[in-house]
Design a protein around this motif. Sequence first.
Motif, PDB file in Angstrom:
ATOM      1  N   PRO A 155       0.823  -1.223   0.000  1.00 15.86           N
ATOM      2  CA  PRO A 155       0.000   0.000   0.000  1.00 15.86           C
ATOM      3  C   PRO A 155       0.849   1.262   0.000  1.00 15.86           C
ATOM      4  N   ILE A 156       2.157   1.081   0.201  1.00 17.37           N
ATOM      5  CA  ILE A 156       3.079   2.217   0.162  1.00 17.37           C
ATOM      6  C   ILE A 156       3.478   2.479  -1.276  1.00 17.37           C
ATOM      7  N   GLY A 157       3.386   3.728  -1.687  1.00 16.34           N
ATOM      8  CA  GLY A 157       3.819   4.085  -3.026  1.00 16.34           C
ATOM      9  C   GLY A 157       5.332   4.038  -3.119  1.00 16.34           C
ATOM     10  N   ILE A 158       5.850   3.336  -4.156  1.00 16.14           N
ATOM     11  CA  ILE A 158       7.292   3.178  -4.315  1.00 16.14           C
ATOM     12  C   ILE A 158       7.681   3.591  -5.723  1.00 16.14           C
ATOM     13  N   ALA A 159       8.721   4.397  -5.803  1.00 16.37           N
ATOM     14  CA  ALA A 159       9.256   4.809  -7.100  1.00 16.37           C
ATOM     15  C   ALA A 159      10.763   4.659  -7.062  1.00 16.37           C
ATOM     16  N   ILE A 160      11.313   4.244  -8.202  1.00 16.57           N
ATOM     17  CA  ILE A 160      12.760   4.204  -8.390  1.00 16.57           C
ATOM     18  C   ILE A 160      13.100   5.264  -9.428  1.00 16.57           C
ATOM     19  N   LEU A 161      14.034   6.142  -9.078  1.00 20.16           N
ATOM     20  CA  LEU A 161      14.481   7.176 -10.001  1.00 20.16           C
ATOM     21  C   LEU A 161      15.984   7.048 -10.188  1.00 20.16           C
ATOM     22  N   ASP A 162      16.448   7.323 -11.414  1.00 18.27           N
ATOM     23  CA  ASP A 162      17.879   7.208 -11.672  1.00 18.27           C
ATOM     24  C   ASP A 162      18.602   8.447 -11.164  1.00 18.27           C
ATOM     25  N   LEU A 165      17.186  11.720 -11.788  1.00 25.12           N
ATOM     26  CA  LEU A 165      15.839  11.860 -11.220  1.00 25.12           C
ATOM     27  C   LEU A 165      14.757  11.679 -12.284  1.00 25.12           C
ATOM     28  N   ARG A 166      14.974  10.689 -13.122  1.00 24.35           N
ATOM     29  CA  ARG A 166      13.938  10.246 -14.054  1.00 24.35           C
ATOM     30  C   ARG A 166      13.340   8.945 -13.509  1.00 24.35           C
ATOM     31  N   TYR A 167      12.027   8.825 -13.690  1.00 26.67           N
ATOM     32  CA  TYR A 167      11.359   7.624 -13.188  1.00 26.67           C
ATOM     33  C   TYR A 167      11.839   6.397 -13.962  1.00 26.67           C
ATOM     34  N   VAL A 168      12.252   5.391 -13.204  1.00 28.71           N
ATOM     35  CA  VAL A 168      12.648   4.109 -13.766  1.00 28.71           C
ATOM     36  C   VAL A 168      11.572   3.063 -13.514  1.00 28.71           C
ATOM     37  N   ALA A 169      10.922   3.152 -12.360  1.00 25.37           N
ATOM     38  CA  ALA A 169       9.863   2.194 -12.029  1.00 25.37           C
ATOM     39  C   ALA A 169       8.956   2.805 -10.967  1.00 25.37           C
ATOM     40  N   VAL A 170       7.673   2.436 -11.032  1.00 28.43           N
ATOM     41  CA  VAL A 170       6.705   2.807  -9.997  1.00 28.43           C
ATOM     42  C   VAL A 170       5.819   1.608  -9.744  1.00 28.43           C
ATOM     43  N   ASN A 171       5.329   1.498  -8.520  1.00 28.93           N
ATOM     44  CA  ASN A 171       4.432   0.384  -8.226  1.00 28.93           C
ATOM     45  C   ASN A 171       2.978   0.832  -8.347  1.00 28.93           C
ATOM     46  N   PRO A 172       2.044  -0.116  -8.334  1.00 29.99           N
ATOM     47  CA  PRO A 172       0.630   0.243  -8.517  1.00 29.99           C
ATOM     48  C   PRO A 172       0.114   1.235  -7.480  1.00 29.99           C
ATOM     49  N   ALA A 173       0.602   1.141  -6.234  1.00 27.41           N
ATOM     50  CA  ALA A 173       0.114   2.067  -5.203  1.00 27.41           C
ATOM     51  C   ALA A 173       0.451   3.507  -5.573  1.00 27.41           C
ATOM     52  N   ARG A 232     -11.480  14.853  -0.869  1.00 27.50           N
ATOM     53  CA  ARG A 232     -10.922  14.696   0.478  1.00 27.50           C
ATOM     54  C   ARG A 232      -9.442  15.048   0.472  1.00 27.50           C
ATOM     55  N   GLU A 233      -9.028  15.782   1.473  1.00 23.96           N
ATOM     56  CA  GLU A 233      -7.619  16.151   1.594  1.00 23.96           C
ATOM     57  C   GLU A 233      -6.835  14.985   2.184  1.00 23.96           C
ATOM     58  N   HIS A 234      -5.735  14.650   1.513  1.00 30.43           N
ATOM     59  CA  HIS A 234      -4.867  13.565   1.975  1.00 30.43           C
ATOM     60  C   HIS A 234      -3.517  14.134   2.378  1.00 30.43           C
ATOM     61  N   ALA A 235      -2.794  13.343   3.153  1.00 36.14           N
ATOM     62  CA  ALA A 235      -1.432  13.716   3.537  1.00 36.14           C
ATOM     63  C   ALA A 235      -0.528  12.517   3.274  1.00 36.14           C
ATOM     64  N   TRP A 236       0.641  12.788   2.699  1.00 35.61           N
ATOM     65  CA  TRP A 236       1.596  11.731   2.396  1.00 35.61           C
ATOM     66  C   TRP A 236       2.935  12.051   3.040  1.00 35.61           C
ATOM     67  N   GLU A 255      12.048   6.257  -3.644  1.00 35.96           N
ATOM     68  CA  GLU A 255      11.098   7.128  -2.954  1.00 35.96           C
ATOM     69  C   GLU A 255       9.960   6.270  -2.415  1.00 35.96           C
ATOM     70  N   LEU A 256       9.718   6.375  -1.120  1.00 32.72           N
ATOM     71  CA  LEU A 256       8.609   5.666  -0.487  1.00 32.72           C
ATOM     72  C   LEU A 256       7.586   6.691  -0.026  1.00 32.72           C
ATOM     73  N   VAL A 257       6.370   6.558  -0.518  1.00 30.11           N
ATOM     74  CA  VAL A 257       5.309   7.514  -0.228  1.00 30.11           C
ATOM     75  C   VAL A 257       4.220   6.794   0.564  1.00 30.11           C
ATOM     76  N   THR A 258       4.013   7.233   1.803  1.00 27.72           N
ATOM     77  CA  THR A 258       3.039   6.591   2.685  1.00 27.72           C
ATOM     78  C   THR A 258       1.868   7.526   2.926  1.00 27.72           C
ATOM     79  N   ASP A 259       0.671   6.995   2.747  1.00 27.60           N
ATOM     80  CA  ASP A 259      -0.520   7.795   3.042  1.00 27.60           C
ATOM     81  C   ASP A 259      -0.705   7.851   4.556  1.00 27.60           C
ATOM     82  N   VAL A 260      -0.516   9.045   5.114  1.00 30.19           N
ATOM     83  CA  VAL A 260      -0.608   9.231   6.574  1.00 30.19           C
ATOM     84  C   VAL A 260      -1.774  10.168   6.904  1.00 30.19           C
TER      85      VAL A 260
END
Length: 703
Positions: A155-162, A165-173, A232-236, A255-260
């Motif tokens: 459920p954590i958003g994950i991105a890999i950047l080179d 700082l170009r996106y190499v991979a992102v997960n479904p979240a 709805r306002e979200h915070a990450w 980059e790990l992005v958690t919905d908090v």
Amino acid sequence: MSGAEWFPAGFGGTGTSGAQGASPPSGLMDFLAVAAVLLDSEGRVVLWSPQAEELYGYTAEEALGQHAARLLVHEEHRDWVLKTFAGVMETGQSWGGTFPVRCRDGGTRQVELRNMRLLDDHGDFYALGLGTDSPALRQVERDVALSTRLISQSPIGIAILDTDLRYVAVNPALERMHGLSAQEHLDRPYREVMSAERFEAAEAAMRHVLKTGVPLVEQSTIVGRPPADPDREHAWSISLYRLEDTQGRVLGVAELVTDVTDRYQSAQEATDTRRRLTLIADGSARIGTTLEVDQTAQELADVTVPALADLVAVDVLDSVLDEHAPATRDGPAVFRALAVKTAYATEATEAADPPGRLAAYDADRLAAQCVRTGRPLLIHHADPTDLTRIARDAHAALLLARAGVHSYLAVPLTARGTVLGFLGLARARDPRPFTDDDLAIATDLASRAAVCIDNARAHQGVRNAAETLQRSLLPEHPPDLPGLQVASRYLPAQAAYEVGGDWYDVLPLAGDRTALVVGDVMGSGIEAAAAMGRLRTATAAFADLDLEPDQVLQHLDTITSRLEQYIATCVYAAYDPHRGECHIANAGHLPPALVRSGRHPRLLDLPTGTPLGVGGVPFETTSLSLAPGDQLVFYTDGLVETRHHSIDERLDTLLHLLDAPDSPLEETCNRLLHDLRHPDDHDDVALLIAWVRRSTPDRTHRR
């Protein structure tokens, strides 16, 4: 998403290694240590890589020219190996699998093998065997499979950047969080995808992590509305880690992005609660510091702006302050404006009544309804009709509209069951509408202020009576004093206290002598003033008996002991102009100051003594020679004591102000009171200055 998508070719940036355009080598191959062995058509070893030596234990010298089956295969597996080798050489079909290889030390190692036929330019066939440690390979496979599953299902958003700082991979979240597919991310710069201004700090943090290698764990929180949930306002919360291969080469940043959101909202609620408690505590400390109606209203306004509102007005019914003003239940409500405050310059100020002005509000106005019903009125979103009911008249409503007033609160000022007036609050620049929590805070603050206003109103009559009594008990200076000229002042307390028991006296004595007295009855109010009057009368009576100062204080101590719950401090001095002597005794009072021409002022070094009323301790008389031009300055503690400075510091200031011995006495009194006395000081002040002059008849009295 497959594991290959998370380790794409060229990951790590656009830097080259070797030939133009070539990507740096993969650290994975180095980690697996793939061994290469080349066999001729007879199965003899003709090429042997360093990795083969590391994997199997044989050096190249030991392996070259040897039959591989005899060198690397246990006897029980040789027939199968020879058959399989022949098949590969005859058909050209490769073989792969895990096989137990015999190593140089006689042990067995499970090796993952890939065997393939090669053809050289002479038409000869060779067999290439690639191998790596099977347990190590299985561990990598398990790690990749686990990582892929965790990443894809997390459920954590994950991105890999080179490193660019170009996106190499992102997960479904992360796709869901951003509202963009993986393809819409890949190979695009971070700030191209996340273009909002609030992501500038995140980009800077990524570059910092790439440079330093120091991870940032939940160092920043970004708030917004995601495409998947726009209402709805979200915070990450964002965490960043630098990625490196086994050789320490920097590949990029994760980059790990958690919905908090829930945690953020809880923190916001806790912050709002602390804000409310802080505001109420602030109101408790700041509202009601004086028993002055206007000051209390201003304190209420100061507490609520800008913490609660952009614009505040505090109005009291005129009938509350003026007992002769009619209190009407029907028709307009007449208010006296006490305080107005805004958080910034705005024309909405002109819509409020300036302090001191009387204004009538028709019965349909919210102010009139608030005080007549005794109930608060909350308008979350004010429209033009509401502004008309808020304002005094049409012009005031226009000013409120132009200022952008969009939410309003009217809270009654109620004390002891009586509505005294109302507190009006408005928001304009602050975009938030007033809430029920805001109403609760405003009601609490208004209630505290109303009690203070009611106390001040009731107290004013008592204060006036006490002050009148106090002043009536203070003396007029005798018209002519042999060898002395005196000046005096008395100022009552101005803050949330009643007048006290400070007094001074100038008493003619036999033989052209003069008694100078300054005292302070501890306490306040009519009782303290009355006790002061009794002590002043007794002092005059004992002075007529021609007693020494210490004897006068001894008798006053006896009298004070009979005044229940009262003690007093006092300085008694008797000046003889013919001998140029002054006899002084002190009963726990601050020492007088001596001012002499050509010298710096100083405090007299007198035995302090105990306050009157303590009893059982004798007093001492000190003799002092005085010359023409000398001054004695007597004062009570209200002149020099404050809450914010030490008494020594204040006494030094007093002496500094007295360092002008040629100033007229009246001017000296004014200077001391102006520089030392604050208008809101909580104690009264008695000040007496005596200047020694020549006692010849033709001497003109000093100004």
